[in-house]
Design a protein around this motif. Structure first.
Motif, PDB file in Angstrom:
ATOM      1  N   THR B 103      48.097  26.241  41.192  1.00 25.58           N
ATOM      2  CA  THR B 103      48.468  25.044  41.958  1.00 25.58           C
ATOM      3  C   THR B 103      47.291  24.562  42.803  1.00 25.58           C
ATOM      4  O   THR B 103      47.064  23.360  42.949  1.00 25.58           O
ATOM      5  N   ALA B 104      46.518  25.516  43.364  1.00 26.97           N
ATOM      6  CA  ALA B 104      45.381  25.117  44.202  1.00 26.97           C
ATOM      7  C   ALA B 104      44.363  24.321  43.385  1.00 26.97           C
ATOM      8  O   ALA B 104      43.853  23.290  43.829  1.00 26.97           O
ATOM      9  N   ALA B 267      50.864  39.923  52.133  1.00 27.63           N
ATOM     10  CA  ALA B 267      50.032  39.614  50.958  1.00 27.63           C
ATOM     11  C   ALA B 267      50.186  38.128  50.666  1.00 27.63           C
ATOM     12  O   ALA B 267      51.220  37.527  50.977  1.00 27.63           O
ATOM     13  N   LYS B 268      49.163  37.587  50.093  1.00 32.43           N
ATOM     14  CA  LYS B 268      49.202  36.149  49.821  1.00 32.43           C
ATOM     15  C   LYS B 268      50.094  35.845  48.613  1.00 32.43           C
ATOM     16  O   LYS B 268      50.018  36.544  47.598  1.00 32.43           O
ATOM     17  N   VAL B 269      50.898  34.836  48.742  1.00 34.26           N
ATOM     18  CA  VAL B 269      51.699  34.375  47.612  1.00 34.26           C
ATOM     19  C   VAL B 269      51.191  32.996  47.219  1.00 34.26           C
ATOM     20  O   VAL B 269      50.787  32.210  48.068  1.00 34.26           O
ATOM     21  N   ASP B 270      51.139  32.747  45.953  1.00 33.65           N
ATOM     22  CA  ASP B 270      50.665  31.461  45.436  1.00 33.65           C
ATOM     23  C   ASP B 270      51.570  31.020  44.300  1.00 33.65           C
ATOM     24  O   ASP B 270      52.440  31.788  43.859  1.00 33.65           O
ATOM     25  N   THR B 271      51.315  29.836  43.802  1.00 35.89           N
ATOM     26  CA  THR B 271      52.094  29.360  42.653  1.00 35.89           C
ATOM     27  C   THR B 271      51.156  28.851  41.562  1.00 35.89           C
ATOM     28  O   THR B 271      50.016  28.493  41.841  1.00 35.89           O
ATOM     29  N   ASP B 272      51.661  28.851  40.366  1.00 37.07           N
ATOM     30  CA  ASP B 272      50.995  28.197  39.236  1.00 37.07           C
ATOM     31  C   ASP B 272      51.875  27.041  38.799  1.00 37.07           C
ATOM     32  O   ASP B 272      53.106  27.085  38.996  1.00 37.07           O
ATOM     33  N   GLY B 273      51.267  26.059  38.191  1.00 35.61           N
ATOM     34  CA  GLY B 273      52.052  24.915  37.752  1.00 35.61           C
ATOM     35  C   GLY B 273      51.524  24.316  36.469  1.00 35.61           C
ATOM     36  O   GLY B 273      50.604  24.858  35.840  1.00 35.61           O
TER      37      GLY B 273
END
Lengths: 323, 364
Positions: B103-104, B267-273
């Motif tokens: 996502t970033a 902990a870092k959580v992130d997303t993919d899209g």
């Protein structure tokens, strides 16, 4: 410029059958050449140079585009390069420690790898050009050309298998109760991989120069009382200078711009300038800063080549005229 | 523990946006007006278990339903991006139809304005609000699942049990035996906490983060990318790493003795899209949207994300048996309390600067 006097002969009988296709092609070409105005003959050399000029022109065009981008700053709110020009990217490079670290690392590698390769390549090329033993020459030739069939990345991964923590070398050392040692992911590991990769290039560049030195010269030196070592140092090495310069030029510039070895064997902390360029273009999408680094890299490579050529002179390569 | 955590509250994630439900089902009349099908769609994906799972859960069933072949382009997400940007800028057809992206990274493309609006996807109204990125007009990216940057470790190195703090990275016995991503991704917020700073100070004051990373540099970490972590654990090169749980799980499924945990600092959580580049012919755009819409469905996500071991945004998903209760597969409000989310827009706008600082420390 009549290409062939018997046009009618070619259309009949055995003459037609025996007239090769390639000859016909050349006939057409010659007929076309005959149409070329005599006054424009001076342009022929430029036409012959056209492919090379196109390639160089594309390269220069690319550099101009990059130079343009290098003076524009990326706005990370819109991910667009600025409309106005500025030296901000170069100012940033000047004060960026990572840039200087990678620059000195790249230059240091270019120097060290070149020196090591020349030292190792000389005896190999010497043996290859001087051995009377046909079998040995064949083995040496296979040893020289085999690495070219294996890509750089594959070779780098090969070293991971050999030098890894659980690799072949550490397993062998374990037999003697030694290790395991961290042999990878360091600057020496990168240099090692580069030397292994560049060595065949150095040998290949040295071979013609050594082959061009008549063996009688060595015998003459010996008959004048020179020891074999003295003959090499005082006679052969100076005469092999074109090959040494050419090998140094190729190895130094290829090493300076290398990407794969530092990326694979460096463990992420031994990047070269090319890795930094890649990061800017593809990781942070900063085409401006990436272009600035790429131009610095191009400038460095060109300067090294220029210095070597100035030092040696273009006649070192057997070219006519002075440098 | 941190002020940005509210972005990941379970309530928000599970709020399915019932108000948006009206009108989401695709009317039959629209189906009848479907534009011509392209022979294939090109979907950019990551290799290994990532593309295998996508193929099994999304691409193959999509082909079975529509007859459209899916070709997976394994060009790295960072490398396809400039190609797409150039194609859009030059008015050319982009090289892919669907970009499966972090996502970033996708946010940088959205900020540049090269993403099609996906707000008309019918399944968007049925999934967690997390699926829609914050701070944009329309929906340029659809988030599909979240993942956690866990502390992965070799159990032999921790005979007393799982480490409970990221501070183990500084233990002298792990010198040269730790690994991070080569751009520091996933570790910055944790380093900020470990350095004594606050998450709320990101991005304006990250000195605590850089101070901790300078300390970590003395530990001679290996820096790599996703495949490296699995490889390094397999080859015995490292004992501890900050990596996304999927890599650790993949290594474990390959028989490597690896475990993972979410330490007390979080902990870092992130997303993919997924997103669609501008410039596609209308019919291809339509079917690319259908592909992403299908990827949002529970049917597709259950199979796809089981393979990755990641929690999706579709409602009613069941975690794989080996991840029930796993902190890297957050299911409850309590699980999310331990995770740190930095909004993708902040990441996109500041990643180059963070990258430069991280490189400066690690390369010097």
């Amino acid at each position: 410029m009549a290409p062939f006097s018997g046009r009618s002969d070619r259309r009949t009988g055995p003459a037609l059958a025996s007239y090769r296709f390639s000859w016909r092609v050349f006939d057409v070409l010659e007929a076309l050449a005959a149409q070329w105005p005599a006054r424009a003959m001076g342009l022929v050399k430029w036409f012959l140079l056209l492919p090379a000029l196109l390639i160089v022109g594309l390269l220069i065009f690319g550099l101009v585009v990059m130079a343009d981008a290098s003076f524009r700053v990326m706005d990370f709110r819109t991910y667009q390069l600025s409309e106005h020009y500025s030296t901000a990217n170069y100012v940033r490079l000047w004060g960026w420690g990572a840039f200087w670290a990678t620059l000195w690392r790249s230059l240091g590698a270019a120097l060290l790898v070149t020196l090591i390769c020349l030292v190792l390549a000389f005896p190999y090329a010497w043996a290859l050009t001087r051995t009377p033993n046909r079998r040995l020459r064949r083995v040496l030739l296979v040893g020289l050309f085999l690495p070219f069939f294996v890509g750089q990345v594959v070779r780098a991964y090969g070293w991971l298998v050999i030098l890894g923590y659980e690799g072949i070398v550490n397993k062998a050392l374990a037999v003697f109760g030694l290790g395991p040692y961290r042999l990878l992911f360091s600057y020496p590991a990168v240099l090692f991989g580069l030397v292994q990769y560049m060595l065949p290039f150095a040998v290949l560049m040295l071979m013609p120069a050594l082959a061009a030195i008549p063996e009688e010269i060595e015998r003459a030196a010996a008959s004048c009382g020179a020891s074999p070592l003295r003959a090499v140092l005082r006679v052969i090495l100076p005469m092999a200078r074109p090959g040494l310069i050419a090998a140094a030029l190729v190895v130094a510039t290829l090493t300076l711009t290398d990407f794969a070895m530092p990326a694979i064997l460096g463990g992420g902390t031994n990047d070269f300038l090319a890795n930094l360029v890649h990061d800017q273009f593809f990781r942070t999408s900063n085409a401006g800063l990436g272009s600035a680094i790429a131009l610095v890299l191009t400038f460095l490579g060109t300067t090294i080549a220029g210095l070597l050529l100035t030092r040696a002179g273009t006649q070192a390569f057997g070219l006519r005229g002075t440098s | 523990m941190n002020e940005m955590r509210h972005h990941t509250s379970r309530r928000k994630l599970l709020g399915t946006g019932a108000a948006l439900a009206a009108g989401v089902a695709m009317p039959a009349v629209l189906r009848a007006q479907e534009p011509p099908k392209p022979a294939e769609l090109i979907v950019r994906a990551w290799g290994g278990v990532w593309v295998e799972s996508l193929k099994k859960g999304v691409s193959d069933p999509f082909t079975a339903k529509t007859g459209i072949r899916i070709r997976h382009d394994l060009t790295e997400d960072n490398e396809i991006k400039p190609r797409i940007w150039a194609a859009v800028a030059q008015g050319r057809t982009p090289p892919i139809h669907v970009n499966w992206d972090t996502t970033a990274n996708a946010t940088s493309s959205a900020l540049r304005g090269v993403c099609e609006d996906l707000s008309d996807l019918p399944n968007l109204a049925k999934v967690m609000p997390l699926a829609k990125p914050i701070g944009f007009t329309g929906v340029p990216i659809v988030n599909l699942y979240s993942y956690v940057y866990v502390l992965a470790y070799r159990p032999e190195a921790f005979p007393g049990g799982a480490p409970d703090s990221w501070m183990v990275l500084l233990e002298p016995r792990f010198k040269g035996r730790i690994a991070l991503y080569n751009d520091g991704i996933g570790f910055h917020p944790v380093a900020q906490v470990l350095g004594g700073g606050k998450i709320s100070d990101i991005p304006h004051n990250m000195e605590p983060c850089w101070a901790f990373i300078r300390k970590l540099k003395e530990q001679k970490p290996l820096l790599g990318e996703d495949p490296d972590f699995t490889n390094w654990f397999q080859k015995g090169e490292i004992d501890v790493a900050c990596t996304i749980s999927s890599n650790a799980r993949e290594a474990k499924l390959k028989g490597v003795n690896v475990a993972w945990t979410v330490p007390k600092e979080g902990a870092k959580v992130d997303t993919d899209g997924m997103w669609i580049p501008k410039g596609l012919p209308a019919n291809e755009l339509y079917w690319a949207k259908r592909y992403i819409d299908f990827a949002l469905s529970t049917e597709a996500q259950q199979v796809w994300l089981d393979g990755l071991g990641l929690p999706g945004v579709a409602p009613g998903l069941k975690p794989p048996a080996d991840l029930v209760g796993d902190p890297s597969y957050p299911m409850s409000e309590k699980d999310f309390e331990r995770l740190i989310l930095i909004p993708p827009r902040i990441q996109a706008e500041h990643t180059p600067e963070w990258f430069a600082r991280f490189k400066e420390i690690m390369q010097s």
